[in-house]
Design a protein around this motif. Sequence first.
Motif, short mmCIF file in Angstrom:
data_model
loop_
_atom_site.label_atom_id
_atom_site.label_comp_id
_atom_site.label_asym_id
_atom_site.label_seq_id
_atom_site.Cartn_x
_atom_site.Cartn_y
_atom_site.Cartn_z
N ILE A 284 0.85 -1.20 0.00
CA ILE A 284 0.00 0.00 0.00
C ILE A 284 0.88 1.25 0.00
CG2 ILE A 284 -1.79 1.26 1.25
CD1 ILE A 284 -2.59 -1.38 2.55
N PRO A 285 0.75 2.12 -1.00
CA PRO A 285 1.53 3.36 -0.98
C PRO A 285 1.06 4.27 0.15
CG PRO A 285 -0.05 3.38 -2.79
CD PRO A 285 -0.09 2.00 -2.20
N VAL A 286 1.98 4.81 0.92
CA VAL A 286 1.67 5.69 2.04
C VAL A 286 2.42 7.00 1.85
CG1 VAL A 286 1.81 6.02 4.54
CG2 VAL A 286 1.30 3.75 3.62
N GLN A 287 1.71 8.11 1.96
CA GLN A 287 2.33 9.42 1.85
C GLN A 287 1.96 10.23 3.09
OE1 GLN A 287 1.27 11.68 -1.62
NE2 GLN A 287 2.87 13.23 -1.30
N ILE A 288 2.95 10.74 3.80
CA ILE A 288 2.74 11.52 5.01
C ILE A 288 2.88 13.00 4.67
CG2 ILE A 288 3.48 11.92 7.39
CD1 ILE A 288 2.36 9.12 6.89
N MET A 289 1.85 13.77 5.02
CA MET A 289 1.86 15.21 4.77
C MET A 289 2.28 15.98 6.03
SD MET A 289 0.89 15.03 1.69
CE MET A 289 -0.14 14.16 0.51
N ASN A 290 2.56 17.27 5.84
CA ASN A 290 2.78 18.16 6.98
C ASN A 290 1.47 18.37 7.72
OD1 ASN A 290 5.55 18.58 6.43
ND2 ASN A 290 5.03 20.11 4.87
N ALA A 291 1.57 18.93 8.93
CA ALA A 291 0.37 19.15 9.74
C ALA A 291 -0.64 20.07 9.05
CB ALA A 291 0.76 19.73 11.10
N ASP A 292 -0.19 20.97 8.17
CA ASP A 292 -1.11 21.86 7.46
C ASP A 292 -1.60 21.28 6.14
OD1 ASP A 292 1.15 21.97 5.93
OD2 ASP A 292 1.45 24.14 6.08
N GLY A 293 -1.24 20.02 5.88
CA GLY A 293 -1.69 19.37 4.66
C GLY A 293 -0.78 19.56 3.47
#
Length: 308
Positions: A284-293
Amino acid sequence: MSRLTIPCLLAVALAAALPALAEEARPAAPPAPAAATPAPAATAATPAADDPVVAKVGDEEIHRSEVAEAYKTLPEQFAQIPLDAIFSDLLNQLVDRKIIALAAKKAGLETDPEVAAKVELLKERILEEVYVSRTIEAAINDATLKAKYDQILAQNPPEEEVHARHILVESEEEAKKLKAELDKGADFAELANKNSKDSRDGSGGDLGYFTRDRMVPEFAEAAFAAEKGKVVGPIKTQFGWHLILVVDKRKAEPPPFDQVKAQLKDMVTQELTTAKIEELKKGIPVQIMNADGSTPRPQIAPAPAPAQ
Protein backbone atom coordinates in the motif's frame (compact mmCIF):
# COMPACT_ATOMS: atom_id res chain seq x y z
CA MET A 1 -16.93 2.43 47.35
CA SER A 2 -20.13 4.33 48.18
CA ARG A 3 -23.17 3.15 46.21
CA LEU A 4 -24.07 6.80 45.62
CA THR A 5 -20.88 7.38 43.67
CA ILE A 6 -21.07 4.29 41.47
CA PRO A 7 -23.62 5.59 38.92
CA CYS A 8 -21.65 8.80 38.37
CA LEU A 9 -18.38 6.93 38.00
CA LEU A 10 -19.99 4.43 35.65
CA ALA A 11 -21.35 7.23 33.50
CA VAL A 12 -17.86 8.66 33.09
CA ALA A 13 -16.32 5.24 32.52
CA LEU A 14 -18.90 4.23 29.94
CA ALA A 15 -18.51 7.51 28.11
CA ALA A 16 -14.76 6.86 27.85
CA ALA A 17 -15.45 3.34 26.61
CA LEU A 18 -17.97 4.44 23.96
CA PRO A 19 -16.17 2.88 20.96
CA ALA A 20 -16.30 -0.54 22.56
CA LEU A 21 -20.02 -0.16 23.21
CA ALA A 22 -20.96 1.02 19.73
CA GLU A 23 -23.85 -0.84 18.17
CA GLU A 24 -21.55 -2.05 15.40
CA ALA A 25 -19.45 -3.91 17.99
CA ARG A 26 -22.30 -6.11 19.19
CA PRO A 27 -22.12 -9.67 17.78
CA ALA A 28 -24.74 -10.19 15.11
CA ALA A 29 -27.41 -12.84 15.58
CA PRO A 30 -26.85 -16.05 13.60
CA PRO A 31 -28.35 -15.80 10.10
CA ALA A 32 -31.63 -17.64 9.46
CA PRO A 33 -31.62 -20.66 7.10
CA ALA A 34 -31.88 -19.68 3.45
CA ALA A 35 -35.32 -21.25 3.04
CA ALA A 36 -36.82 -19.60 6.08
CA THR A 37 -39.15 -16.64 5.80
CA PRO A 38 -38.10 -13.73 8.03
CA ALA A 39 -40.51 -13.34 10.91
CA PRO A 40 -42.12 -9.92 11.58
CA ALA A 41 -40.47 -7.91 14.34
CA ALA A 42 -43.50 -8.31 16.59
CA THR A 43 -43.23 -12.11 16.46
CA ALA A 44 -39.43 -12.39 16.65
CA ALA A 45 -38.05 -15.52 18.24
CA THR A 46 -37.40 -15.51 21.96
CA PRO A 47 -33.72 -14.72 22.76
CA ALA A 48 -31.50 -17.58 23.86
CA ALA A 49 -31.74 -18.38 27.55
CA ASP A 50 -28.08 -17.51 28.09
CA ASP A 51 -28.55 -14.02 26.64
CA PRO A 52 -31.95 -12.80 27.79
CA VAL A 53 -33.49 -9.41 27.13
CA VAL A 54 -32.90 -7.41 30.33
CA ALA A 55 -34.55 -4.14 29.29
CA LYS A 56 -36.79 -2.72 26.57
CA VAL A 57 -36.77 0.88 25.47
CA GLY A 58 -39.71 1.33 23.13
CA ASP A 59 -39.23 -1.36 20.51
CA GLU A 60 -35.49 -1.59 21.20
CA GLU A 61 -34.08 -4.44 23.30
CA ILE A 62 -31.03 -4.57 25.54
CA HIS A 63 -29.55 -8.02 26.12
CA ARG A 64 -27.56 -9.24 29.08
CA SER A 65 -24.54 -9.67 26.78
CA GLU A 66 -24.53 -5.91 26.17
CA VAL A 67 -24.31 -5.24 29.91
CA ALA A 68 -21.52 -7.81 30.22
CA GLU A 69 -19.66 -6.19 27.32
CA ALA A 70 -20.02 -2.77 28.96
CA TYR A 71 -18.63 -4.23 32.20
CA LYS A 72 -15.53 -5.55 30.39
CA THR A 73 -14.70 -2.08 29.08
CA LEU A 74 -14.73 -0.38 32.49
CA PRO A 75 -11.46 0.95 34.00
CA GLU A 76 -9.37 -1.15 36.40
CA GLN A 77 -10.94 0.52 39.45
CA PHE A 78 -14.09 -1.53 38.78
CA ALA A 79 -12.26 -4.83 38.25
CA GLN A 80 -12.76 -5.93 41.87
CA ILE A 81 -16.51 -5.23 41.78
CA PRO A 82 -18.55 -8.25 40.61
CA LEU A 83 -20.79 -7.65 37.61
CA ASP A 84 -23.89 -8.54 39.61
CA ALA A 85 -23.08 -5.80 42.14
CA ILE A 86 -23.24 -3.05 39.51
CA PHE A 87 -25.48 -4.73 36.96
CA SER A 88 -28.46 -2.45 37.58
CA ASP A 89 -26.30 0.69 37.44
CA LEU A 90 -24.73 -0.42 34.16
CA LEU A 91 -28.14 -1.34 32.74
CA ASN A 92 -29.57 2.05 33.69
CA GLN A 93 -26.69 3.76 31.91
CA LEU A 94 -27.34 1.71 28.78
CA VAL A 95 -31.06 2.49 28.98
CA ASP A 96 -30.29 6.21 29.21
CA ARG A 97 -27.95 5.92 26.24
CA LYS A 98 -30.61 4.07 24.24
CA ILE A 99 -33.16 6.79 25.02
CA ILE A 100 -30.79 9.50 23.83
CA ALA A 101 -29.97 7.45 20.72
CA LEU A 102 -33.68 7.12 19.90
CA ALA A 103 -34.12 10.87 20.31
CA ALA A 104 -31.15 11.44 18.01
CA LYS A 105 -32.63 9.13 15.37
CA LYS A 106 -35.97 10.92 15.62
CA ALA A 107 -34.12 14.20 15.05
CA GLY A 108 -32.65 12.79 11.85
CA LEU A 109 -29.06 12.64 13.09
CA GLU A 110 -28.44 9.21 11.56
CA THR A 111 -27.77 10.89 8.23
CA ASP A 112 -25.89 13.85 9.72
CA PRO A 113 -22.38 14.22 8.18
CA GLU A 114 -20.76 14.59 11.62
CA VAL A 115 -22.38 11.37 12.83
CA ALA A 116 -21.36 9.55 9.65
CA ALA A 117 -17.73 10.66 10.05
CA LYS A 118 -17.62 9.53 13.69
CA VAL A 119 -19.26 6.20 12.86
CA GLU A 120 -16.62 5.61 10.20
CA LEU A 121 -13.86 6.28 12.76
CA LEU A 122 -15.49 3.86 15.19
CA LYS A 123 -15.82 1.29 12.41
CA GLU A 124 -12.10 1.54 11.62
CA ARG A 125 -11.19 1.13 15.27
CA ILE A 126 -13.43 -1.91 15.65
CA LEU A 127 -12.05 -3.42 12.45
CA GLU A 128 -8.54 -2.91 13.81
CA GLU A 129 -9.39 -4.54 17.15
CA VAL A 130 -11.10 -7.54 15.57
CA TYR A 131 -8.32 -8.00 12.99
CA VAL A 132 -5.63 -7.96 15.68
CA SER A 133 -7.67 -10.28 17.87
CA ARG A 134 -8.27 -12.84 15.13
CA THR A 135 -4.99 -12.75 13.24
CA ILE A 136 -2.45 -11.99 15.98
CA GLU A 137 -3.79 -12.58 19.49
CA ALA A 138 -5.40 -15.86 18.42
CA ALA A 139 -1.97 -17.16 17.40
CA ILE A 140 -0.38 -16.36 20.77
CA ASN A 141 -0.25 -19.25 23.24
CA ASP A 142 1.65 -20.23 26.37
CA ALA A 143 4.53 -21.60 24.30
CA THR A 144 4.90 -18.25 22.52
CA LEU A 145 4.84 -16.36 25.79
CA LYS A 146 7.27 -18.78 27.49
CA ALA A 147 9.72 -18.33 24.60
CA LYS A 148 9.53 -14.56 25.07
CA TYR A 149 9.98 -14.96 28.82
CA ASP A 150 13.10 -17.11 28.32
CA GLN A 151 14.48 -14.63 25.78
CA ILE A 152 14.10 -11.73 28.22
CA LEU A 153 15.78 -13.71 31.01
CA ALA A 154 18.67 -14.61 28.71
CA GLN A 155 19.14 -10.98 27.73
CA ASN A 156 18.84 -9.78 31.33
CA PRO A 157 20.78 -12.10 33.63
CA PRO A 158 19.82 -11.82 37.31
CA GLU A 159 21.50 -8.97 39.15
CA GLU A 160 23.26 -9.28 42.47
CA GLU A 161 21.32 -7.96 45.44
CA VAL A 162 22.61 -6.92 48.84
CA HIS A 163 20.66 -6.86 52.08
CA ALA A 164 22.22 -4.22 54.32
CA ARG A 165 21.73 -2.05 57.38
CA HIS A 166 23.23 1.39 57.72
CA ILE A 167 23.82 4.16 60.22
CA LEU A 168 23.72 7.70 58.82
CA VAL A 169 25.24 10.61 60.75
CA GLU A 170 26.31 14.17 59.98
CA SER A 171 30.07 13.98 60.57
CA GLU A 172 32.94 11.61 59.95
CA GLU A 173 34.03 11.99 63.58
CA GLU A 174 30.65 10.80 64.85
CA ALA A 175 30.72 7.88 62.42
CA LYS A 176 34.19 6.82 63.63
CA LYS A 177 33.04 6.86 67.27
CA LEU A 178 30.13 4.58 66.43
CA LYS A 179 32.41 2.33 64.40
CA ALA A 180 34.64 1.94 67.45
CA GLU A 181 31.64 0.87 69.53
CA LEU A 182 30.68 -1.68 66.87
CA ASP A 183 34.21 -3.05 66.83
CA LYS A 184 33.84 -3.64 70.56
CA GLY A 185 30.69 -5.70 70.02
CA ALA A 186 27.86 -3.13 70.14
CA ASP A 187 24.62 -4.15 68.41
CA PHE A 188 24.35 -2.49 64.99
CA ALA A 189 20.54 -2.22 65.00
CA GLU A 190 20.46 -0.65 68.48
CA LEU A 191 23.08 1.93 67.54
CA ALA A 192 21.17 2.71 64.33
CA ASN A 193 17.93 3.28 66.23
CA LYS A 194 19.67 5.57 68.71
CA ASN A 195 21.97 7.53 66.40
CA SER A 196 21.02 7.30 62.71
CA LYS A 197 19.41 10.31 61.04
CA ASP A 198 16.70 8.05 59.63
CA SER A 199 16.14 6.05 62.84
CA ARG A 200 12.58 7.23 63.41
CA ASP A 201 11.09 4.08 61.84
CA GLY A 202 12.79 1.86 64.46
CA SER A 203 14.01 -0.56 61.78
CA GLY A 204 17.60 -0.61 63.00
CA GLY A 205 18.78 0.92 59.74
CA ASP A 206 17.45 -2.02 57.71
CA LEU A 207 17.43 -1.20 53.98
CA GLY A 208 16.21 -4.61 52.83
CA TYR A 209 17.49 -6.09 49.59
CA PHE A 210 18.55 -3.68 46.84
CA THR A 211 20.37 -3.74 43.51
CA ARG A 212 23.40 -1.60 42.76
CA ASP A 213 21.46 0.96 40.70
CA ARG A 214 19.11 1.80 43.58
CA MET A 215 21.80 3.43 45.71
CA VAL A 216 24.06 6.40 45.17
CA PRO A 217 27.38 5.25 43.63
CA GLU A 218 29.58 5.69 46.73
CA PHE A 219 27.18 3.70 48.93
CA ALA A 220 26.62 0.99 46.32
CA GLU A 221 30.33 0.50 45.67
CA ALA A 222 31.07 0.04 49.37
CA ALA A 223 28.07 -2.22 50.06
CA PHE A 224 28.64 -4.57 47.13
CA ALA A 225 32.38 -4.81 47.84
CA ALA A 226 31.88 -5.56 51.56
CA GLU A 227 31.98 -9.04 53.03
CA LYS A 228 28.82 -10.48 54.51
CA GLY A 229 28.64 -9.76 58.25
CA LYS A 230 31.34 -7.06 58.13
CA VAL A 231 30.83 -3.38 58.96
CA VAL A 232 32.40 -0.94 56.48
CA GLY A 233 32.79 2.81 56.66
CA PRO A 234 32.65 5.62 57.29
CA ILE A 235 31.47 6.20 53.69
CA LYS A 236 30.63 9.75 52.58
CA THR A 237 27.66 10.44 50.30
CA GLN A 238 25.53 13.48 49.58
CA PHE A 239 23.37 12.52 52.59
CA GLY A 240 26.14 12.36 55.19
CA TRP A 241 28.44 9.67 56.61
CA HIS A 242 27.43 6.00 56.58
CA LEU A 243 28.38 2.83 58.39
CA ILE A 244 27.20 -0.22 56.46
CA LEU A 245 26.57 -3.77 57.65
CA VAL A 246 26.01 -6.31 54.86
CA VAL A 247 23.49 -8.87 56.14
CA ASP A 248 23.23 -11.03 53.02
CA LYS A 249 23.96 -11.26 49.30
CA ARG A 250 21.98 -13.07 46.60
CA LYS A 251 21.03 -13.11 42.95
CA ALA A 252 17.75 -11.35 42.23
CA GLU A 253 15.00 -13.84 41.40
CA PRO A 254 13.03 -13.07 38.22
CA PRO A 255 9.24 -12.86 38.58
CA PRO A 256 7.50 -16.20 37.94
CA PHE A 257 6.21 -16.77 34.40
CA ASP A 258 2.56 -16.93 35.48
CA GLN A 259 2.90 -13.60 37.27
CA VAL A 260 3.98 -11.74 34.12
CA LYS A 261 1.94 -13.57 31.45
CA ALA A 262 -0.40 -10.60 30.95
CA GLN A 263 2.51 -8.19 30.39
CA LEU A 264 4.21 -10.70 28.10
CA LYS A 265 1.05 -11.03 26.02
CA ASP A 266 0.81 -7.25 25.65
CA MET A 267 4.47 -7.12 24.63
CA VAL A 268 4.24 -9.96 22.09
CA THR A 269 0.98 -8.59 20.68
CA GLN A 270 2.60 -5.19 20.18
CA GLU A 271 5.66 -6.70 18.50
CA LEU A 272 3.62 -8.92 16.19
CA THR A 273 1.24 -6.08 15.36
CA THR A 274 4.12 -3.78 14.44
CA ALA A 275 5.63 -6.51 12.24
CA LYS A 276 2.26 -7.14 10.59
CA ILE A 277 1.79 -3.43 9.87
CA GLU A 278 5.20 -3.25 8.21
CA GLU A 279 4.31 -6.32 6.14
CA LEU A 280 0.98 -4.83 5.05
CA LYS A 281 2.57 -1.49 4.18
CA LYS A 282 4.59 -3.16 1.42
CA GLY A 283 1.51 -3.40 -0.77
CA ILE A 284 0.00 0.00 0.00
CA PRO A 285 1.53 3.36 -0.98
CA VAL A 286 1.67 5.69 2.04
CA GLN A 287 2.33 9.42 1.85
CA ILE A 288 2.74 11.52 5.01
CA MET A 289 1.86 15.21 4.77
CA ASN A 290 2.78 18.16 6.98
CA ALA A 291 0.37 19.15 9.74
CA ASP A 292 -1.11 21.86 7.46
CA GLY A 293 -1.69 19.37 4.66
CA SER A 294 1.17 20.58 2.50
CA THR A 295 3.64 18.21 0.86
CA PRO A 296 6.92 17.85 2.79
CA ARG A 297 9.97 19.29 1.09
CA PRO A 298 12.42 16.61 -0.04
CA GLN A 299 15.40 16.07 2.21
CA ILE A 300 18.65 17.13 0.59
CA ALA A 301 21.62 15.03 1.55
CA PRO A 302 24.63 17.05 2.80
CA ALA A 303 27.44 17.47 0.29
CA PRO A 304 30.34 15.06 0.87
CA ALA A 305 33.32 16.49 2.67
CA PRO A 306 36.14 17.52 0.35
CA ALA A 307 38.97 15.05 0.02
CA GLN A 308 41.96 15.81 2.20
